[in-house]
Design a protein around this motif. Sequence first.
Motif, PDB file in Angstrom:
ATOM      1  N   UNK A   1       4.523  -3.609  10.582  1.00  0.00           N
ATOM      2  CA  UNK A   1       4.456  -3.680   9.402  1.00  0.00           C
ATOM      3  C   UNK A   1       5.635  -2.867   8.758  1.00  0.00           C
ATOM      4  N   UNK A   2       6.467  -3.274   7.799  1.00  0.00           N
ATOM      5  CA  UNK A   2       7.574  -2.487   7.521  1.00  0.00           C
ATOM      6  C   UNK A   2       7.096  -1.264   6.776  1.00  0.00           C
ATOM      7  N   UNK A   3       7.732  -0.144   6.801  1.00  0.00           N
ATOM      8  CA  UNK A   3       7.345   1.195   6.274  1.00  0.00           C
ATOM      9  C   UNK A   3       8.713   1.507   5.523  1.00  0.00           C
ATOM     10  N   UNK A   4       8.594   1.721   4.266  1.00  0.00           N
ATOM     11  CA  UNK A   4       9.655   2.204   3.174  1.00  0.00           C
ATOM     12  C   UNK A   4       9.137   3.609   2.748  1.00  0.00           C
TER      13      UNK A   4
ATOM     14  N   UNK B   1       0.864  -1.321  -0.125  1.00  0.00           N
ATOM     15  CA  UNK B   1      -0.158   0.068   0.040  1.00  0.00           C
ATOM     16  C   UNK B   1       0.800   1.129  -0.093  1.00  0.00           C
ATOM     17  N   UNK B   2       0.895   2.001  -1.111  1.00  0.00           N
ATOM     18  CA  UNK B   2       1.501   3.310  -0.986  1.00  0.00           C
ATOM     19  C   UNK B   2       0.734   4.475  -0.781  1.00  0.00           C
ATOM     20  N   UNK B   3       1.305   5.485   0.008  1.00  0.00           N
ATOM     21  CA  UNK B   3       0.825   6.349   0.689  1.00  0.00           C
ATOM     22  C   UNK B   3       1.445   7.723  -0.119  1.00  0.00           C
ATOM     23  N   UNK B   4       0.761   8.501  -0.773  1.00  0.00           N
ATOM     24  CA  UNK B   4       1.416   9.949  -1.443  1.00  0.00           C
ATOM     25  C   UNK B   4       0.795  11.081  -1.166  1.00  0.00           C
ATOM     26  N   UNK B   5       1.523  12.074  -0.936  1.00  0.00           N
ATOM     27  CA  UNK B   5       1.111  13.517  -0.552  1.00  0.00           C
ATOM     28  C   UNK B   5       0.497  13.986  -1.941  1.00  0.00           C
ATOM     29  N   UNK B   6       0.909  13.745  -2.813  1.00  0.00           N
ATOM     30  CA  UNK B   6       0.264  14.031  -4.231  1.00  0.00           C
ATOM     31  C   UNK B   6      -1.210  13.431  -4.343  1.00  0.00           C
TER      32      UNK B   6
ATOM     33  N   UNK C   1      -5.770   5.857   7.020  1.00  0.00           N
ATOM     34  CA  UNK C   1      -4.895   5.071   7.212  1.00  0.00           C
ATOM     35  C   UNK C   1      -5.068   3.608   7.347  1.00  0.00           C
ATOM     36  N   UNK C   2      -6.359   3.752   7.802  1.00  0.00           N
ATOM     37  CA  UNK C   2      -6.922   2.226   8.307  1.00  0.00           C
ATOM     38  C   UNK C   2      -7.837   1.492   7.197  1.00  0.00           C
ATOM     39  N   UNK C   3      -8.299   2.412   6.145  1.00  0.00           N
ATOM     40  CA  UNK C   3      -9.347   1.701   5.319  1.00  0.00           C
ATOM     41  C   UNK C   3      -8.970   0.476   4.542  1.00  0.00           C
ATOM     42  N   UNK C   4      -7.524   0.413   4.078  1.00  0.00           N
ATOM     43  CA  UNK C   4      -7.011  -0.614   3.421  1.00  0.00           C
ATOM     44  C   UNK C   4      -6.625  -2.021   4.036  1.00  0.00           C
ATOM     45  N   UNK C   5      -6.283  -1.607   5.565  1.00  0.00           N
ATOM     46  CA  UNK C   5      -5.986  -2.601   6.312  1.00  0.00           C
ATOM     47  C   UNK C   5      -4.339  -2.893   6.131  1.00  0.00           C
ATOM     48  N   UNK C   6      -3.950  -3.735   6.506  1.00  0.00           N
ATOM     49  CA  UNK C   6      -2.329  -4.110   6.694  1.00  0.00           C
ATOM     50  C   UNK C   6      -1.890  -5.022   5.319  1.00  0.00           C
ATOM     51  N   UNK C   7      -0.795  -4.261   4.826  1.00  0.00           N
ATOM     52  CA  UNK C   7      -0.296  -4.932   3.415  1.00  0.00           C
ATOM     53  C   UNK C   7       0.554  -6.278   3.721  1.00  0.00           C
ATOM     54  N   UNK C   8       0.728  -7.347   3.024  1.00  0.00           N
ATOM     55  CA  UNK C   8       1.491  -8.481   3.418  1.00  0.00           C
ATOM     56  C   UNK C   8       2.855  -8.306   3.318  1.00  0.00           C
ATOM     57  N   UNK C   9       3.417  -7.275   2.613  1.00  0.00           N
ATOM     58  CA  UNK C   9       4.830  -6.974   2.514  1.00  0.00           C
ATOM     59  C   UNK C   9       5.190  -5.464   3.102  1.00  0.00           C
ATOM     60  N   UNK C  10       4.735  -4.460   2.706  1.00  0.00           N
ATOM     61  CA  UNK C  10       5.142  -3.229   3.318  1.00  0.00           C
ATOM     62  C   UNK C  10       4.345  -2.016   2.894  1.00  0.00           C
ATOM     63  N   UNK C  11       4.290  -0.879   3.536  1.00  0.00           N
ATOM     64  CA  UNK C  11       3.698   0.424   3.397  1.00  0.00           C
ATOM     65  C   UNK C  11       4.883   1.162   2.653  1.00  0.00           C
ATOM     66  N   UNK C  12       4.366   1.915   1.596  1.00  0.00           N
ATOM     67  CA  UNK C  12       5.316   2.856   1.075  1.00  0.00           C
ATOM     68  C   UNK C  12       5.056   4.152   1.061  1.00  0.00           C
ATOM     69  N   UNK C  13       5.974   5.085   1.393  1.00  0.00           N
ATOM     70  CA  UNK C  13       5.460   6.452   1.614  1.00  0.00           C
ATOM     71  C   UNK C  13       6.294   7.338   0.787  1.00  0.00           C
TER      72      UNK C  13
ATOM     73  N   UNK D   1      12.209 -13.013   3.416  1.00  0.00           N
ATOM     74  CA  UNK D   1      12.887 -12.781   4.438  1.00  0.00           C
ATOM     75  C   UNK D   1      12.615 -11.407   5.211  1.00  0.00           C
ATOM     76  N   UNK D   2      12.582 -11.224   6.242  1.00  0.00           N
ATOM     77  CA  UNK D   2      12.130 -10.058   7.104  1.00  0.00           C
ATOM     78  C   UNK D   2      12.993  -8.827   6.756  1.00  0.00           C
ATOM     79  N   UNK D   3      12.403  -7.571   6.692  1.00  0.00           N
ATOM     80  CA  UNK D   3      12.971  -6.288   6.318  1.00  0.00           C
ATOM     81  C   UNK D   3      14.387  -6.296   6.961  1.00  0.00           C
TER      82      UNK D   3
END
Length: 609
Positions: free
Chosen positions: A136-139, A28-33, A72-84, A192-194
């Motif tokens: 959940x990892x945040x990248x 799940x990607x979060x963008x300020x644009x 920030x809650x509406x899509x739940x948790x991703x399997x791999x990571x959040x991208x910002x 593997x874990x991040x």
Amino acid sequence: MKDYRLTDWLPTTKKEVELHGWEELDVILFSADAYVDHPSFGAAVIGRVLQAEGLRVAIVPQPNWRDDLRDFRKLGRPRLFFGISAGCMDSMVNKYTANKRLRSDDAYTPDARPDMRPEYPTVVYTQILKRLYPDVPVVLGGIEASMRRLTHYDYWQDRLRPSILVDSGADMLVYGMGEKPVALLARRLQQQPIAAVTDLPQTAFLARGTVQAGPDDIVLHAHEDCLRDKRRQAENFRHIEEESNKYAASRLLQAVQGRTVVVNPPCPPPTTEELDRIYDLPYTRLPHPKYRGKRIPAYEMIRHSVTLHRGCFGGCAFCTISAHQGKFIASRSKASILREVQAITQMPDFKGYVSDLGGPSANMYAMHGRDQSLCRRCKRPSCIHPSVCPNLEADHGPLLDVYQAVDAVPGVKKSFVGSGVRYDLLLHEYADPRLVQNAHRYTRELITRHVSGRLKVAPEHTSDRVLAIMRKPSFALFEQFKRIFDRINREEGLRQQLIPYFISSHPGCHEEDMAQLAVITRRLDFHLEQVQDFTPTPMTVSTEAWYTGLHPYTLQPVYSARTQREKLAQRQFFFWYKPEERRNIVAELRRIGRPDLIDKLYGHRGTRG
């Protein structure tokens, strides 16, 4: 024009995820644009690259960080990571002027609303997600994070800040153009874990304690040492810039608060085939349907434009492009460019005019070093300053070929060059006569066929001493180019304008330099419009000089106009032709002991100012 369905965009809501038939998301990607599905918008590109990896990707554009955090809650948790990503621009440059005044609009937001992103969204979004989903990892990615990967000066807080990894609490940072490392990261996280991913190119992370340095690593001065001694911050920056621009870079280590920021070397520049794959992904090239009826100014500007290449070997001291994209040019194939142009001709609002065939600098397409072994050993931040590198194959022929092929596409009436042109590449006397001939051919074709009434160039200043600090060519070259521009316009019966860009208050610039700039531009009959006060942004030579008072490469003192009065005193000289500025300018010239320049600006009547 293709009839698009809602599922042709990356999903932005739970309902759209269900329309894709997905029960779980991988990223799940979060963008300020705002979400514009176009290759000029970084979050869309990263989303499409991950989608091409077979991953289920969603994007949450401009989440509301003020309410109950439902975005920030509406899509739940991703399997791999959040991208910002904070977006295509640094959020603070986006929100504030050089004088730290709030801007009244935001080009990357529907209807240009100025209140849809927080300050430092990278930090704000990460801290929220870490509270909600601590496991959940945040990248991090994007220009804001990329330029803050190590200790940096923050102009808006007027203090030195540690790596944004410290302030945000994120697990990893992908710097630069992140398609390759983020795809590699997604593959690794499936195995593997991040915390175990410590060797991935073009990433940075925060390690516990002290990291043992290898023989090729560079250990920077610790953050706390830089806080105590500005000279150490200046010394650090030279290493940071050099390693950003090398083929075979070293790993960087910096201690901070009992931990270590580890910055792995960048990936090699993408090949033409790799770049083509990125631009050939199935973008709709349109804003998400949720914005129907709203205008996104940044999209309006680029909707009919095409990016030809990445990277810039100019190395301008105040610019972040080489630190973010690197100095080595990665170019698309002509076939890929033509496919995008053909897609643009099918857009219902296309009237036959391609607004820009460009890149960071318009005329660096397909340029490279002749002997790549020399390039692989090179540490120069610029291939053209203080002089053009003799190893540079600065051939404008391939670019001319692209222009002509684009103009031959059915439906294209004309293509323009809206990106800035490096006239020093056009005027250089190359040893190879073929390069000289192609530069001359390019200059004429550019001026006669690809100027939309106004051609933008960036001399930046008239003082050769200031220009040397900026890593820009002598102003004499600009005057030479202006003579060529005017001559070709006369010969072709054209009435086009040359629009120069200038900067005031850059490190090394004094009021007298600005007064001389006013006199020179008056002589050339310019009433300047495209001007700006120098804004210190993270991770540039100019910013480090402004903050530390030392040039990072020589460690010699450099003067900077720092107070509001000093900055306004310099800026006013841009507008010598405005009656309301005259009295102040005359008084300032007398104060600095240059009354001789009053006559040159205003004639004898000016002395009575």
